[in-house]
Design a protein around this motif. Structure first.
Motif, mmCIF file in Angstrom:
data_model
loop_
_atom_site.group_PDB
_atom_site.id
_atom_site.type_symbol
_atom_site.label_atom_id
_atom_site.label_comp_id
_atom_site.label_asym_id
_atom_site.label_seq_id
_atom_site.Cartn_x
_atom_site.Cartn_y
_atom_site.Cartn_z
ATOM 1 N N ASP A 70 0.908 -1.213 -0.043
ATOM 2 C CA ASP A 70 -0.050 -0.122 0.019
ATOM 3 C C ASP A 70 0.762 1.158 0.160
ATOM 4 O O ASP A 70 0.276 2.450 -0.239
ATOM 5 N N HIS A 71 2.076 0.993 0.375
ATOM 6 C CA HIS A 71 3.026 2.256 0.194
ATOM 7 C C HIS A 71 4.162 2.044 -0.841
ATOM 8 O O HIS A 71 4.890 3.016 -1.161
ATOM 9 N N THR B 56 1.449 7.442 7.077
ATOM 10 C CA THR B 56 0.854 7.055 5.747
ATOM 11 C C THR B 56 -0.465 6.841 5.476
ATOM 12 O O THR B 56 -1.011 6.494 4.348
#
Ligand code: FEO
Length: 400
Positions: free
Chosen positions: A84-85, A224
């Motif tokens: 996801d990052h 994040t």
């Protein structure tokens, strides 16, 4: 959303809202969506802190180009390799062939295993620095918040912390990106659900990370996921400190699993009896209709838990089994407990719930109650001692 969203100095938010994904990690419901926050630093040297999930990348690359106005992206700092990052790292290395990737030894092992990338690496250790011009970055190793390679990046010039998953929350932005642009009381539930689902298992490591940050001036926290904390960073630090110490508020979650309503009747009876003692903070949830994600969040919220289940083929109902298994795995501490259940021929459910509590170190406030067959009014009185013990327990009555 191709507009510049300045955070501080020459740092801008360049993340993405994701309102399409139904389940985070294909497990955790996202009724309010989620954000993937990345940050771009347009200094003498240019750097990106983390990227976004590839499935929600949209015009991410174009936005980077627009912000840099023809300049090259020189560094990407990888605080965390979960996709996801890290989802756009590969695409970025193709667009910027000289891009240097900043991470630690563990980062690069995952980077190679995911993308086969082994060149242009800048390996950093705890306390190492990277000078960009005005912005001076320092790297803080915070393993297991949330994966083993996780680190944070501190910008000393602006007293900003790029914290990775720590201090994050579920929920896409409704326009407000900063903590002073939203109603914080509406936001806390999704932050606690995120913590309990994703980071709570590593609470001891969160405490270690917080200890490392002690004394570091933190003016702005840039996680994040979720809000950027530029006005009241102490709010989210205090919450993460409390949650990772398993500090909860007075109150009770009653979670039950019921095939034909018998265990549900016990749950309702117990809740009613406890409410009659003046306890207001009681939440009754059916594990068949309330996702595990929300049950964990309630367990992180309240100091007392009562689990109840019908006996299902000598065992727990499958969805109560899932909850008990997850609890044993993530092992939240400092809760008091009650147990109840039903059976039609042999018992069994209550015994397994008690074993779960033993594994967790949660003391029972009173003897568990198990009812054979339909819980008539006469049989339900067997719950009275348990209800009284719970209603008068410090965990429900003591408001510090
Ligand atoms: Fe948001 Fe552990 O990734």
């Amino acid at each position: 959303m191709n507009i510049r969203i300045p955070v501080s100095g020459s740092v801008s938010w360049i993340g993405a809202n994701d309102r399409r994904k139904a389940l985070f990690e294909n497990v955790w419901p996202l009724p309010n969506g989620i954000t993937y926050n990345a940050y771009i630093i347009d200094d003498e040297k240019t750097a990106l802190i983390d990227t976004v999930d590839a499935s929600a990348s949209g015009d991410f690359l174009e936005r980077i180009e627009a912000q840099l106005q023809g300049r090259q992206l020189q560094y990407i700092v990888v605080n965390h390799m979960e996709p996801d990052h890290s989802g756009m790292i590969d695409a970025l290395t193709k667009r910027y062939p000289e891009l240097r990737i900043v991470g630690n030894r563990r980062t690069f092992k995952v980077l190679e295993s995911y993308f086969g990338i082994t060149r242009n690496l800048v390996e950093v250790s705890d306390g190492d620095r990277l000078e960009l011009g005005h912005h001076s970055l320092r790297f803080i190793m915070t393993p297991w918040v949330h994966w083993p390679e996780t680190m944070m990046t501190y910008d000393a010039s602006e007293q900003m912390l790029f914290s990775g998953d720590a201090f994050g929350a579920f929920g896409a932005f409704n326009g407000g990106i900063f903590d002073d642009e939203v109603h914080l009381e509406e936001w806390e539930d999704e932050a606690r659900r995120y913590f309990s689902n994703i980071v709570g298992q590593y609470s001891a490591m969160v405490q270690k990370a917080l200890a490392k940050l002690k004394g570091v001036p933190l003016r702005i926290i840039c996680p994040t996921h979720g809000l950027v904390w530029r006005s009241k960073p102490s709010v989210i630090i205090d919450l993460y400190d409390r949650w990772s110490r398993y500090d909860a508020r007075p109150g009770l979650l009653i979670a039950f699993a019921s095939m034909y309503g018998n265990a549900e009747q016990m749950a309702d009876y117990l809740a009613r009896r406890i409410a009659e003692h003046g306890i207001r903070d009681i939440r009754v949830c059916d594990v068949s209709t309330t996702h595990l994600s929300f049950l964990l969040s309630e367990i992180w919220k309240y100091r007392a838990v009562m689990l109840g289940s019908c006996t299902y083929n000598n065992l727990l109902h499958p969805l109560m089994e899932q909850l008990c298994s997850k609890l044993t795995h993530i092992a939240p501490k400092n809760r008091i407990a009650g147990a109840f259940g039903t059976f039609s021929w042999n018992g069994g459910a209550v015994k397994i719930i008690r074993q779960t509590y033993e594994a967790l170190g949660w003391p029972l406030v009173a003897e568990a109650v198990e009812i054979h067959g339909h819980p008539t009014p006469e049989k339900l009185t067997a719950c009275d001692a348990l209800a009284l013990a719970m209603a008068t327990a410090d965990a429900l009555t003591h408001h510090p």
